[in-house]
Enzyme design. Structure first.
Site, PDB file in Angstrom:
ATOM      1  N   HIS B  40       0.807  -1.096   0.086  1.00  0.00           N
ATOM      2  CA  HIS B  40       0.083   0.023   0.004  1.00  0.00           C
ATOM      3  C   HIS B  40       1.025   1.116  -0.035  1.00  0.00           C
ATOM      4  O   HIS B  40       0.971   2.079   0.681  1.00  0.00           O
ATOM      5  CB  HIS B  40      -0.875   0.012   1.291  1.00  0.00           C
ATOM      6  CG  HIS B  40      -1.819  -1.148   1.131  1.00  0.00           C
ATOM      7  ND1 HIS B  40      -1.806  -2.171   1.668  1.00  0.00           N
ATOM      8  CD2 HIS B  40      -3.125  -1.133   0.894  1.00  0.00           C
ATOM      9  CE1 HIS B  40      -2.765  -2.905   1.405  1.00  0.00           C
ATOM     10  NE2 HIS B  40      -3.833  -2.136   1.074  1.00  0.00           N
ATOM     11  N   GLY B 126      -3.883  -4.203  11.012  1.00  0.00           N
ATOM     12  CA  GLY B 126      -4.220  -4.622   9.828  1.00  0.00           C
ATOM     13  C   GLY B 126      -5.658  -4.892   9.701  1.00  0.00           C
ATOM     14  O   GLY B 126      -6.246  -4.715   8.331  1.00  0.00           O
ATOM     15  N   SER B 127      -6.247  -5.082  10.856  1.00  0.00           N
ATOM     16  CA  SER B 127      -7.708  -4.964  10.826  1.00  0.00           C
ATOM     17  C   SER B 127      -8.138  -3.778  11.466  1.00  0.00           C
ATOM     18  O   SER B 127      -7.901  -3.107  12.478  1.00  0.00           O
ATOM     19  CB  SER B 127      -8.269  -6.080  11.747  1.00  0.00           C
ATOM     20  OG  SER B 127      -9.705  -6.110  11.746  1.00  0.00           O
ATOM     21  N   ASP B 158      -8.627   7.468   7.740  1.00  0.00           N
ATOM     22  CA  ASP B 158      -9.840   8.173   7.762  1.00  0.00           C
ATOM     23  C   ASP B 158     -11.043   7.358   7.601  1.00  0.00           C
ATOM     24  O   ASP B 158     -12.117   7.315   8.225  1.00  0.00           O
ATOM     25  CB  ASP B 158      -9.940   9.619   6.678  1.00  0.00           C
ATOM     26  CG  ASP B 158      -9.677   9.290   5.357  1.00  0.00           C
ATOM     27  OD1 ASP B 158      -8.930   8.189   5.295  1.00  0.00           O
ATOM     28  OD2 ASP B 158      -9.770  10.298   4.493  1.00  0.00           O
ATOM     29  N   ASN B 188      -7.087  11.240   4.021  1.00  0.00           N
ATOM     30  CA  ASN B 188      -6.556  11.205   2.393  1.00  0.00           C
ATOM     31  C   ASN B 188      -7.940  11.319   1.655  1.00  0.00           C
ATOM     32  O   ASN B 188      -7.611  11.035   0.494  1.00  0.00           O
ATOM     33  CB  ASN B 188      -5.575  10.289   2.010  1.00  0.00           C
ATOM     34  CG  ASN B 188      -5.886   9.080   2.302  1.00  0.00           C
ATOM     35  OD1 ASN B 188      -7.099   8.794   2.252  1.00  0.00           O
ATOM     36  ND2 ASN B 188      -5.005   8.148   2.553  1.00  0.00           N
ATOM     37  N   SER B 346     -22.130  -9.431  37.669  1.00  0.00           N
ATOM     38  CA  SER B 346     -22.537 -10.656  36.904  1.00  0.00           C
ATOM     39  C   SER B 346     -21.506 -11.593  36.678  1.00  0.00           C
ATOM     40  O   SER B 346     -21.357 -12.804  37.398  1.00  0.00           O
ATOM     41  CB  SER B 346     -23.236 -10.661  35.638  1.00  0.00           C
ATOM     42  OG  SER B 346     -24.405  -9.951  35.576  1.00  0.00           O
ATOM     43  N   GLU B 367     -17.235  -3.645  24.639  1.00  0.00           N
ATOM     44  CA  GLU B 367     -16.566  -4.940  24.803  1.00  0.00           C
ATOM     45  C   GLU B 367     -15.252  -4.817  23.784  1.00  0.00           C
ATOM     46  O   GLU B 367     -14.018  -5.188  24.194  1.00  0.00           O
ATOM     47  CB  GLU B 367     -17.130  -6.240  24.449  1.00  0.00           C
ATOM     48  CG  GLU B 367     -18.232  -6.317  25.542  1.00  0.00           C
ATOM     49  CD  GLU B 367     -19.569  -5.857  25.209  1.00  0.00           C
ATOM     50  OE1 GLU B 367     -19.665  -5.044  24.286  1.00  0.00           O
ATOM     51  OE2 GLU B 367     -20.597  -5.838  26.103  1.00  0.00           O
ATOM     52  N   ASP B 424     -33.291 -16.070  31.154  1.00  0.00           N
ATOM     53  CA  ASP B 424     -32.779 -15.015  30.601  1.00  0.00           C
ATOM     54  C   ASP B 424     -32.813 -15.347  28.849  1.00  0.00           C
ATOM     55  O   ASP B 424     -32.911 -14.192  28.204  1.00  0.00           O
ATOM     56  CB  ASP B 424     -31.445 -14.481  31.018  1.00  0.00           C
ATOM     57  CG  ASP B 424     -31.672 -13.357  31.727  1.00  0.00           C
ATOM     58  OD1 ASP B 424     -32.471 -12.616  32.024  1.00  0.00           O
ATOM     59  OD2 ASP B 424     -30.391 -12.948  32.578  1.00  0.00           O
ATOM     60  N   GLN B 428     -28.370 -14.394  25.967  1.00  0.00           N
ATOM     61  CA  GLN B 428     -27.560 -14.127  27.115  1.00  0.00           C
ATOM     62  C   GLN B 428     -26.543 -15.367  27.124  1.00  0.00           C
ATOM     63  O   GLN B 428     -25.697 -15.527  27.854  1.00  0.00           O
ATOM     64  CB  GLN B 428     -28.063 -13.795  28.303  1.00  0.00           C
ATOM     65  CG  GLN B 428     -29.363 -12.994  28.469  1.00  0.00           C
ATOM     66  CD  GLN B 428     -28.727 -11.543  27.912  1.00  0.00           C
ATOM     67  OE1 GLN B 428     -27.954 -10.839  28.641  1.00  0.00           O
ATOM     68  NE2 GLN B 428     -29.284 -10.834  26.991  1.00  0.00           N
TER      69      GLN B 428
END
Lengths: 665, 665
Positions: B40, B126-127, B158, B188, B346, B367, B424, B428
């Site tokens: 790149h 890279g991610s 960006d 850019n 919890s 998270e 629940d 969950q």
């Protein structure tokens, strides 16, 4: 486009009656949570007035015809407020008081968090930060697909505004100017274990939302007149509107109101609480159905569209075949829509985007919003194909998990699978996607090896329910199947077989080509080898695998994926409890890759033709025999008959046990 | 706290020299991408001046001592700009020109995206949208753990500002007033496949960031004096600072500058490009090491801390045992830190938070930021334990995937595993977490069944490298292990066994207790049954499983998890290519659960004691025999010997093949 107008006030309740309805919703939330001995009454009570005014005066919804395309959509993004959801349904006459008391019982459709087992629930919520981005998908559907005046109302918690997915959604909705979308934020200041970051500072949220190009309104969330005015103002806005409502968690009951430690549990004394709330007012609400009767837009099929085909021997990447197939499929099936996360040139979804710009949606690099929008669109019957790198679906893993609970039908297409992408390195390699998609309720997992097969599977996905996943390859691979070959879901293709096969290689995608090359080499070396293309990883073709096990005795699986959860595990599961349990040796990626060319990557990972041939030799010549001596090993090898595994002597069990199992077919 | 001061200008280069350094970085980015035929370069060229000025005048880093605790941290969140990373390393003298030309070659540590194979790279990127939230974790470390004046500089793209994870991070950094953190945004305007949402409108980003309580500076990203002033201003800010730099993708080379279609590929003519850039200036830069010499803070161990214990027969949830264990472990190991996502009550991480408030970090419901911060903290040697619901780790799946590529050491603890949570409902329930964590490079997956075992495993995790995962249960379970029992990683516990065992039940966590109850029932019915507690799911105790297979012939696995990717697959993988391949029948959750009590859930899912006993009977009495006739089946059952599987006649294979395999040990 004019959206569903609010009910004329004359049709709604007066201010006192609105407050009474809010009280009713609180009483029922308290009561059903008490019956269940669990649930979230306090998180329901804070939003009761917001929902009361919405239901009485603004929501346009026909409870008797939940499929009415003109219905508004009401999503409880704070799904733990399920007592409020069900209290509303009771007040609206959709469920009885008796059913309300089945809340959270085994078999009840009134689950702890709402799911589409109830006809009025669009999507399952309960993992925070998801209902709202799904609402963005519904709002996009209303504007650009259905082209109907319905509104999308989403009740959000303040805690869930900490989730990045909410800001992906705010950004996208602001950018798209979704004026048919209203976020009702229940700012009760208390999260599960204590205060939120911003407490009752609704201004903190308003500043952020305004910067994201939203219209914002700050109100007292228990002032029914203020609530009503806010909904009217939202309806008039030409931008999406967020109503930031300052509320009291557990409002109306002193024992819990605005108290920490009262989250997610029934009130300490339900009878006393109901008494303090003034008893059961016995109020109902008539939610007005929509006035609009227009049919939803549908796009025009292109009767001339034709799925692409390639000639055997052509070199073409399966990702490219997917893109071209979907472009054609979009002509044949006008309900197909395409969703991109700024990688359409890589996934080749751009072919669809160019062919069908009115059904193509760009979400920029916001994979959670992309998948959530697809969930919203399929609520309205659209057929979304969502594409990104296989690795990057992991960014939306929780959304995919919840989509399965929503019984959503999605088609997800992950490109750049495995080490075979080459130089870009591990951050871009999908090496865990098969595991993730297999471990998903009701999923289908497909992994084609050539272009014609990709076309067939891309088209077949349109007919599948639930979540289906197609794994594509970055590099070119040779076309090995003829035009028109069929590839049923749950099937496989035996690419090479003979009566004397002594081993079966089970491959999929990129490794099919390596397996074929290995089989050539093995055949030349006197080891006739079956090759099975397991393009349907889930469901897997148990029948063909059983036959292979019976006839060849040994299986070598090879996959461009970590060893866990993929093809090897899927093949072994077929034989789990059967008497015929072949050796199933597995080649997979076992070390962290770096950069290298695609061919080098396959070699370094030990999943190329050479590694496959070596693995086949290893299982055909049991390692324990070659331990005896080199000479013995070679002799054994030379003596092996091409007729089948029975030619290979197995040492007696040291315990003398014959036992069950073995290669019975 | 005063942070590392910028270099005195006298020590840096003058304006002309700064521009020359920017040119050098461009030339080298072009050159190494050309050598690799991929990469790149254009995304590197846009940020070259930003990095040149940073390196020459502001970054305080000792390339010869990357572990110097006072070093600044520079993270390329836009990891695809790896040519710029490596060009910088070359300019700083850390790598040679020759090594730079190995970019993306097999074996080179200059991978397509940077990884910590290089000593100067903190984490793999890279991610997109991950490096910056990891930087927030490093900035938190600097302020609250190390208490050192280092700065954290993060180069962001960006495009990646579309990722919600960035906004989780901006929100958290603003809230925490991380004035040691600078986000350098390379605006850019061009993403991978076209323009971004906001193009060159740096004001759009500035408005959003200001609303998130950041200090913002908008500049021309190619004006080295403006860049220099911005860094000085950032250093003086008492809030985190974002420098929004308008840049040109591919700047300096007409063929690619600000052009679509030039992403992620070498320049069309590298020689021409380098000529247009003015040739190779042959410039180097001396990056100044930090002046500060202070040692990093360390917390004081509590020599009196003692891990908790319980008495056999006590009823206590493993999540509670985890929380109490970690609180004690925090005393014994002052490097342990705890990270919560607003569910500490919890997960029981709150015990740690109360005991060690100075090492406890609250991330609210974010998270991704929580896991990213842990990755940042472990860069500095802290030992993070991160806890949320098992299901909600899926929200951070891509971060966990990348953490493995970073060779990060993290301890993740997922509570509320499986259907046994009860009312629940499925949103969950962690039902795919074992699959996700098994399919992770170098991971350890643990699933304790009682409190004392949980304590031992919680403590053992502190000594593990890589990503370890502990799965805990919501409800109380009886303590079955004595205080002081040992549970090595990769081990298991045989809870019941005898010479005559005819089947082995392999369970873990909640199902261990169901398995024990089933074994009681089976024993009474004349089917002696071995019970194995496979608390270490990965690595799994192959030795004990082999012995069980050899001695009992049949295995039934039972897990509170979807059928794919969990315990059943792990057990079968042990026997993949071995001669001894037992029946491995698996009980798992196969239908979508709703609400119900914990006991009802286990029953409805078919993983309770009754279902286990039935499954054992099914494998002990092969189904095909009971097909002969009811009478025959009963007779067979009555005739079975308690001595072992050899008592059970197996029908001859219809093909007459005996074949290999079977129950040889």
């Amino acid at each position: 486009m004019a959206h569903n107008p609010p009910n004329p006030q004359a049709r709604g309740l007066d201010v006192h009656e609105l407050a009474e309805l809010g009280r009713q919703l609180r009483v029922d939330a308290v009561r059903c949570s008490a019956a269940a001995s669990s649930g979230h009454p306090t998180s329901s009570m804070s939003a009761a007035d917001l929902i009361a005014v919405l239901a009485a005066r603004h929501l346009r919804y026909d409870f008797e015809a939940p499929d009415n395309p003109n219905n508004d959509h009401l999503i409880f993004s704070k799904g733990h407020a399920s007592p409020l959801v069900y209290a509303l349904y009771k007040a609206a006459g959709a469920i009885t008081a008796a059913e309300l008391q089945t809340y959270r019982e085994a078999g009840s459709r009134l689950e702890g968090h709402p799911t589409p087992r109830l006809p009025w629930v669009d999507v399952a919520t309960g993992s925070l930060g998801q209902g709202f981005p799904i609402g963005v998908g519904l709002a996009l559907s209303g504007k650009h697909l259905d082209r109907l005046p319905y509104r999308v109302w989403v009740l959000c918690g303040d805690s869930e505004l900490a989730e990045g997915s909410m800001w992906e959604a705010f950004e996208h909705a602001g950018y798209e100017r979704l004026d048919n979308l209203v976020a009702i934020v229940d700012v009760n200041r208390l999260g599960q274990r204590g205060p939120t970051r911003h407490g009752w500072d609704t201004g903190a949220y308003a500043r952020r939302l305004a910067a994201f190009d939203w219209h914002t309104i700050e109100i007292d969330g228990h002032d029914v007149e203020a609530i009503d005015r806010a909904y009217i103002e939202a309806a008039e806005s030409t931008r999406p509107t967020a109503i930031l409502a300052r509320t009291v968690k557990g409002s109306g009951v002193t024992a819990v109101a605005d108290r920490e430690g009262a989250h997610g549990k029934p009130l300490p004394d339900a009878d006393e609480a109901i008494a303090e709330l003034g008893g059961d007012p016995g109020v109902t609400v008539r939610v007005s159905p929509p006035d609009a009767t227009a049919a939803a837009n549908s796009f025009t099929a292109d009767s001339g569209a034709k799925l692409p085909t390639w000639q055997v021997g052509d070199d073409i990447a399966t990702r490219t075949a997917f893109g071209q197939a979907l472009a054609a499929l979009g002509g044949l099936r006008p309900e197909v829509v395409g969703l991109d996360g700024e990688v359409g040139d890589s996934t080749r979804l751009e072919f669809f985007g160019k062919a069908h710009p009115d059904r193509f949606f760009q979400f920029y690099i916001a994979e959670q919003q992309m998948v959530a929008a697809a969930v919203g669109m399929q609520v309205r019957g659209w057929s979304p194909y969502v594409a990104t790198f296989a690795a990057f679906f992991s960014r939306a893993q929780d959304f995919i998990r919840m989509a399965a609970i929503s019984r959503a039908t999605l088609r997800l297409v992950g490109s750049h699978a495995g080490v075979s992408i080459g130089e870009d390195g591990p951050s871009q390699m999908g090496l865990e996607d098969l595991a993730a998609f297999r471990a998903l309720f009701g999923s289908t997992v497909l992994y084609p090896c050539d272009a014609n097969q990709t076309v067939a599977l891309t088209a077949a996905m349109a007919g599948l329910d639930g979540i289906s996943y197609l794994r594509t390859t970055r590099g070119d691979t040779p076309v090995i199947y003829a035009e028109g070959d069929e590839f049923p879901i749950g099937g496989s293709r035996v690419l090479r077989s003979g009566r004397g096969d002594r081993v079966s290689i089970v491959a999929a995608g990129i490794t099919v080509h390596e397996a074929l090359a290995a089989a050539d080499e093995l055949e030349a070396a006197g080891i006739p080898t079956r090759v099975i293309d397991a393009y349907s990883i889930k469901p897997i073709d148990a029948e063909t695998l059983r036959r292979a096990a019976a006839e060849t005795g040994r299986i070598v699986t090879v996959e461009d994926h970590w060893p866990e959860g993929g093809l090897g595990d899927a093949v072994r599961a077929v034989f789990a409890a059967e008497r015929g349990r072949p050796v199933v040796a597995s080649l997979a990626v076992r070390e962290m890759p770096g950069s290298a060319s695609p061919a080098e990557q396959l070699r370094l990972a030990g999943i190329d033709r050479t590694a496959i041939a070596a693995a086949v030799r290893d299982v055909v010549i049991p390692a324990d025999q070659s331990d005896f001596s080199d000479e013995h090993s070679e002799t054994t090898f030379a003596h092996q008959q091409p007729g089948g595994p029975e030619g290979i002597p197995e040492p007696e069990s040291p315990t003398g046990r014959g036992g069950p199992g073995g290669m019975d077919p």
